[in-house]
Motif scaffolding. Structure first.
Motif, PDB file in Angstrom:
ATOM      1  N   ALA A 126      21.060  36.889  34.957  1.00 40.93           N
ATOM      2  CA  ALA A 126      21.342  37.686  33.973  1.00 40.93           C
ATOM      3  C   ALA A 126      22.759  36.856  32.557  1.00 40.93           C
ATOM      4  CB  ALA A 126      21.550  38.850  34.021  1.00 40.93           C
ATOM      5  N   GLY A 127      23.846  36.143  33.740  1.00 35.83           N
ATOM      6  CA  GLY A 127      24.469  36.013  32.879  1.00 35.83           C
ATOM      7  C   GLY A 127      25.493  36.544  33.362  1.00 35.83           C
ATOM      8  N   PHE A 128      25.628  37.694  34.570  1.00 32.45           N
ATOM      9  CA  PHE A 128      26.745  37.960  35.355  1.00 32.45           C
ATOM     10  C   PHE A 128      27.791  36.876  36.281  1.00 32.45           C
ATOM     11  CE2 PHE A 128      25.050  41.756  33.059  1.00 32.45           C
ATOM     12  CZ  PHE A 128      25.400  42.983  32.539  1.00 32.45           C
ATOM     13  N   GLU A 129      29.302  37.396  36.062  1.00 32.74           N
ATOM     14  CA  GLU A 129      29.748  36.960  36.715  1.00 32.74           C
ATOM     15  C   GLU A 129      30.415  37.311  37.947  1.00 32.74           C
ATOM     16  OE1 GLU A 129      32.246  33.684  35.032  1.00 32.74           O
ATOM     17  OE2 GLU A 129      31.314  32.745  34.375  1.00 32.74           O
ATOM     18  N   SER A 130      31.177  36.849  39.381  1.00 35.15           N
ATOM     19  CA  SER A 130      31.606  37.904  40.101  1.00 35.15           C
ATOM     20  C   SER A 130      32.987  37.693  39.068  1.00 35.15           C
ATOM     21  CB  SER A 130      31.447  38.612  41.441  1.00 35.15           C
ATOM     22  OG  SER A 130      30.366  38.054  41.742  1.00 35.15           O
ATOM     23  N   THR A 131      34.038  38.682  39.303  1.00 38.62           N
ATOM     24  CA  THR A 131      35.230  38.984  39.069  1.00 38.62           C
ATOM     25  C   THR A 131      36.557  39.596  40.132  1.00 38.62           C
ATOM     26  OG1 THR A 131      35.516  41.206  37.643  1.00 38.62           O
ATOM     27  CG2 THR A 131      34.747  39.195  35.882  1.00 38.62           C
ATOM     28  N   GLU A 132      35.751  40.572  41.215  1.00 40.58           N
ATOM     29  CA  GLU A 132      36.395  41.663  41.771  1.00 40.58           C
ATOM     30  C   GLU A 132      35.971  42.232  43.320  1.00 40.58           C
ATOM     31  OE1 GLU A 132      39.968  45.409  41.844  1.00 40.58           O
ATOM     32  OE2 GLU A 132      38.374  44.031  39.465  1.00 40.58           O
ATOM     33  N   MET A 133      36.574  42.047  44.249  1.00 42.49           N
ATOM     34  CA  MET A 133      35.967  42.300  45.053  1.00 42.49           C
ATOM     35  C   MET A 133      36.634  43.706  45.212  1.00 42.49           C
ATOM     36  SD  MET A 133      35.745  43.345  48.589  1.00 42.49           S
ATOM     37  CE  MET A 133      37.338  42.296  49.789  1.00 42.49           C
ATOM     38  N   MET A 134      35.982  45.207  45.010  1.00 40.90           N
ATOM     39  CA  MET A 134      37.151  45.961  45.235  1.00 40.90           C
ATOM     40  C   MET A 134      36.998  46.847  47.524  1.00 40.90           C
ATOM     41  SD  MET A 134      36.087  47.256  42.187  1.00 40.90           S
ATOM     42  CE  MET A 134      33.770  47.605  41.992  1.00 40.90           C
ATOM     43  N   LYS A 135      37.390  46.870  48.666  1.00 37.07           N
ATOM     44  CA  LYS A 135      37.407  47.298  49.371  1.00 37.07           C
ATOM     45  C   LYS A 135      37.713  48.668  48.951  1.00 37.07           C
ATOM     46  CE  LYS A 135      39.787  46.678  53.549  1.00 37.07           C
ATOM     47  NZ  LYS A 135      38.723  46.515  54.932  1.00 37.07           N
ATOM     48  N   ASP A 136      36.214  49.250  50.525  1.00 34.53           N
ATOM     49  CA  ASP A 136      36.191  50.802  50.218  1.00 34.53           C
ATOM     50  C   ASP A 136      35.956  51.235  49.091  1.00 34.53           C
ATOM     51  OD1 ASP A 136      36.628  50.244  53.241  1.00 34.53           O
ATOM     52  OD2 ASP A 136      38.447  50.331  52.728  1.00 34.53           O
ATOM     53  N   TYR A 137      35.056  50.376  47.773  1.00 36.07           N
ATOM     54  CA  TYR A 137      35.283  51.269  46.962  1.00 36.07           C
ATOM     55  C   TYR A 137      33.881  52.077  46.860  1.00 36.07           C
ATOM     56  CZ  TYR A 137      33.246  51.671  41.802  1.00 36.07           C
ATOM     57  OH  TYR A 137      32.596  51.964  40.936  1.00 36.07           O
ATOM     58  N   TYR A 138      32.951  52.331  47.964  1.00 27.61           N
ATOM     59  CA  TYR A 138      32.230  53.347  47.330  1.00 27.61           C
ATOM     60  C   TYR A 138      32.908  54.487  48.791  1.00 27.61           C
ATOM     61  CZ  TYR A 138      29.150  50.390  44.811  1.00 27.61           C
ATOM     62  OH  TYR A 138      28.606  49.573  43.782  1.00 27.61           O
ATOM     63  N   GLU A 139      33.148  53.868  49.772  1.00 30.80           N
ATOM     64  CA  GLU A 139      33.713  54.983  51.234  1.00 30.80           C
ATOM     65  C   GLU A 139      34.143  53.903  51.870  1.00 30.80           C
ATOM     66  OE1 GLU A 139      29.957  57.362  52.202  1.00 30.80           O
ATOM     67  OE2 GLU A 139      29.739  55.520  53.714  1.00 30.80           O
ATOM     68  N   GLU A 140      34.781  54.377  52.873  1.00 30.38           N
ATOM     69  CA  GLU A 140      35.067  53.096  54.162  1.00 30.38           C
ATOM     70  C   GLU A 140      33.948  52.787  54.578  1.00 30.38           C
ATOM     71  OE1 GLU A 140      38.502  53.544  57.776  1.00 30.38           O
ATOM     72  OE2 GLU A 140      37.553  55.644  56.661  1.00 30.38           O
ATOM     73  N   GLY A 141      34.121  50.661  54.516  1.00 26.82           N
ATOM     74  CA  GLY A 141      33.690  50.362  55.278  1.00 26.82           C
ATOM     75  C   GLY A 141      32.453  49.803  53.702  1.00 26.82           C
ATOM     76  N   ARG A 142      32.447  50.461  52.736  1.00 24.06           N
ATOM     77  CA  ARG A 142      31.712  50.270  52.238  1.00 24.06           C
ATOM     78  C   ARG A 142      32.418  49.777  50.790  1.00 24.06           C
ATOM     79  NH1 ARG A 142      26.339  50.743  54.375  1.00 24.06           N
ATOM     80  NH2 ARG A 142      26.572  52.604  55.436  1.00 24.06           N
ATOM     81  N   ASP A 143      31.730  47.964  50.550  1.00 21.57           N
ATOM     82  CA  ASP A 143      33.036  47.416  49.637  1.00 21.57           C
ATOM     83  C   ASP A 143      32.007  47.136  48.255  1.00 21.57           C
ATOM     84  OD1 ASP A 143      34.935  47.461  51.654  1.00 21.57           O
ATOM     85  OD2 ASP A 143      33.978  45.354  52.216  1.00 21.57           O
ATOM     86  N   GLY A 144      32.808  47.781  47.481  1.00 20.62           N
ATOM     87  CA  GLY A 144      31.918  46.752  45.565  1.00 20.62           C
ATOM     88  C   GLY A 144      32.630  45.247  45.298  1.00 20.62           C
TER      89      GLY A 144
END
Length: 654
Positions: A126-144
């Motif tokens: 759809a045209g989106f680009e990845s810009t940042e990996m967010m460690k433990d974003y959802y909970e510990e061990g669940r990156d966003g």
């Protein structure tokens, strides 16, 4: 298949909850409270996807958007698993594009689980680009993963404009750059669509009495989210001598010194745009303006054994002496041409956050690096931040929220800032009641006791009780605390009756009540940061070298505080987290630091602090940027909640 996309209603809450539970794993599901706030929010939009099944419209998907000034954030796109693969997600994503175009946004942003490769691929198509990996974003061990879709940038930029409102613009013939003079009739009737603009409104109407035109100018400015000066709260506070004298305590020394040569028992001083009409009282005029926010006001002083403020009243143009009119215009011109109104903001911001700091404080609650991280986290979600100091008291109405990042005390200006900001409708951390509750160990002891929270064995010593006798069977060593002690200042360890009586004699000169607590030796204290009644961070603070406290201010500079260790929640005994959260909830729903000791299987609450340390490299070691983002998001939620709650402003008639 015909897909109908409609705006949500409050009654859709159960459908949304059901969709969340069907489509998302537990760690990604939004709570009932979060979804309910989204449905009611003024800066979020919720869209429902429906299809016709057997003649009945059935909810099969939803889209939740956060609408910022130049970013539309997709908080959630969810499609019922039974109906996935039928183009419903594409329709919802197209709706997000449509809204972004309507709002002239520059980009669409979203967050996605880094493990969901299929969804990431769908967004990329759809045209989106990845810009940042967010460690433990959802909970510990669940990156966003943050993804961005850049849109054509809008040339339509907005900045706050200054407007002077007067009953008759012909009475104000001064031309000042970037200042518009309008009539009270035009402003209240919204001629020129003032309600659609970002304005700072200087109300110089002829009367501020209840239900007069001047009253309605300030009232409507508040309703339109304009910066009203004076606002209805200030007008009301001007009638309360107790409030006036309380606020003026911080400049009492300047008042006494400035008026010491006045021979009469009374003095009237006019303040025009921050300056005294009488140049002999220049400093006093500046200080009064810093404390009381009104473009033009008059202060009446009276003297008995000392000078006190008898009355303060905002002045309108028709009450200014004709001989002073030229002076008023000169002061106004200088005021509006000042640097603070020339500052150009390169971005459009949805809200403005003031961070109160003291540049001279040796041990502030947040170090410079942490403050920079707060600023960056706010900028990511289109929140403008500005550092203010005690001299900016009069500017609070320019902001939507106040974050106090200097040591608070109920007896200094930090409390006055908090109190005024809350009265003005700003979201505030630390709020005034948290400062009041946490600042006093007497209150804290009683509050924890009646709620059955374990604390060290505690007693209260009362001034005038005489020397303490051995018959009390006290266990030594014992800790004595000034009720408003903080950061180990005002805390003494005594080893026998003689030391106790000597320390009590000294402490009773400061407070009529002193707290005594049993000494519970340990290598470290737990510190649990709590925000919105949820744990935010956990640290172990070790005792200072060779000392029984975390801080040893009398020791060598390099050894004045102990080491620290930051832990993830799964490394912390559940009992510590549970006790800390309960103790903090008794103080309010703000940002707190709960100090605890765990001895055996017992957890003791030592104290609850309203202004906990958040330093880069210490409290943020586990969460990193997400800690700062959570606090900024809390401000957004608080601002939104305050604007969704009905507000009633009552000013007693003259």
């Amino acid at each position: 298949m015909v897909i109908n996309i409609r705006r949500s209603v409050v009654g859709d809450l159960e459908f949304l909850l059901d969709l969340e539970q069907k489509a998302f794993p537990l760690y990604q599901q939004s709570s009932r409270r979060t979804l309910s706030l989204s449905l009611k929010s003024t800066f979020q939009q919720v869209w429902i996807a429906e299809i016709n099944i057997d003649g009945k419209l059935t909810v099969v998907g939803c889209l939740i958007l956060y609408i910022y000034k130049h970013t539309v954030r997709i908080f959630s796109i969810v499609v019922d698993p039974e109906f996935q693969g039928k183009g419903i997600g594409n329709e919802l994503l197209n709706k997000a594009r449509e809204i972004a175009n309507e709002k002239k946004a520059e980009r669409i942003s979203l967050e996605v689980s880094i493990d969901n490769r299929e969804l990431i691929s769908w967004y990329k198509k759809a045209g989106f680009e990845s810009t940042e990996m967010m460690k433990d974003y959802y909970e510990e061990g669940r990156d966003g993963l943050r993804m961005i879709l850049e849109l054509p940038k809008s040339a339509n930029k907005t900045r706050i404009s200054n407007v002077i409102v007067v009953d008759n613009p012909k009475d104000w013939n001064l031309v000042v750059q970037n200042v518009e003079v309008v009539s009270s009739k035009d402003y209240t009737s919204n001629t020129g669509l003032f309600s659609e603009r970002a304005l700072r409104v200087f109300n110089l109407c002829n009367s501020y009495r209840y239900q007069s035109m001047g009253y309605y100018v300030s009232l409507l400015a508040s309703a339109r989210e304009h910066r009203a000066i004076p606002n209805v709260t200030t007008i009301r506070d001007f009638k309360d001598v107790g409030v006036i004298r309380s606020i003026a305590e911080d400049i009492d020394e300047v008042i006494q010194k400035s008026l010491q040569r006045c021979e009469n028992g009374s003095k009237v001083l006019n303040i025009y745009f921050g300056q005294a009409a009488d140049p002999a009282f220049k400093l006093l005029g500046q200080k009064l303006y810093q404390m009381f926010e009104a473009p033009i006001f008059q202060v009446h002083f009276v003297k008995t054994d000392r000078w006190d403020i008898k009355r303060i009243a905002p002045l309108s143009l028709n009450k200014i002496e004709p001989s002073d009119l030229d002076l008023v215009k000169d002061f106004a011109k200088g005021y509006f041409e000042a640097k603070r109104f020339k500052k150009t903001k390169l971005k459009n911001y949805i809200y403005h956050l003031a961070i109160l700091v003291n540049p001279e404080e040796e041990n502030p609650p947040s170090n410079k690096k942490a403050l920079n991280k707060f600023e960056a986290a706010a900028d990511d979600v289109d929140i403008y931040t500005e550092y203010i100091t005690k001299d900016d008291y009069n500017r609070l109405s320019e902001f939507d929220a106040l974050f106090i990042r200097e040591t608070t005390n109920v007896n200094n200006y930090t409390y006055h800032f908090s109190r005024k900001a809350y009265a003005e409708g700003l979201a505030v951390i630390d709020d005034p009641w948290s400062i009041l509750r946490c600042s006093n160990k007497i209150y804290l002891h009683e509050r924890l006791k009646v709620n059955n929270i374990l604390t060290p064995e505690t007693m209260v010593f009362v001034k005038g009780m005489g020397s303490v006798k051995n018959s009390m069977n006290l266990k030594f060593p014992l800790i004595l605390k000034q009720p408003d002690s903080a950061f180990s200042v005002g805390v003494t360890k005594v080893n026998d009756i003689g030391e106790m009586n000597e320390s009590l004699e000294r402490l009773f000169k400061i407070s009529d009540l002193i707290i005594g607590q049993e000494f519970l030796p340990s290598d470290y204290d737990w510190r649990v940061g709590v925000l919105d009644n949820q744990p935010l961070f956990v640290c172990k603070y070790f005792m200072a070298k060779g000392h029984w406290q975390i801080y040893n201010w009398k020791g060598p500079k390099n050894d004045q505080s102990g080491d620290s260790a930051t832990l993830s929640f799964d490394q912390v005994p559940p009992k510590v987290l549970k006790t800390a959260t309960k103790a903090a909830s008794l103080m309010g729903d703000g940002l707190y630091g709960v100090d605890l000791k765990m001895l055996g299987d017992k957890v003791y609450v030592i104290e609850v602090n309203d202004n906990p340390n958040i330093d880069a490299g210490v409290e943020d070691k586990i969460m990193g940027k997400e800690l700062y983002k959570k606090i900024i998001q809390s401000f957004i939620t608080r601002i939104e909640m305050s604007r969704n709650i009905e507000r009633f402003v009552s000013i007693e008639p003259d």
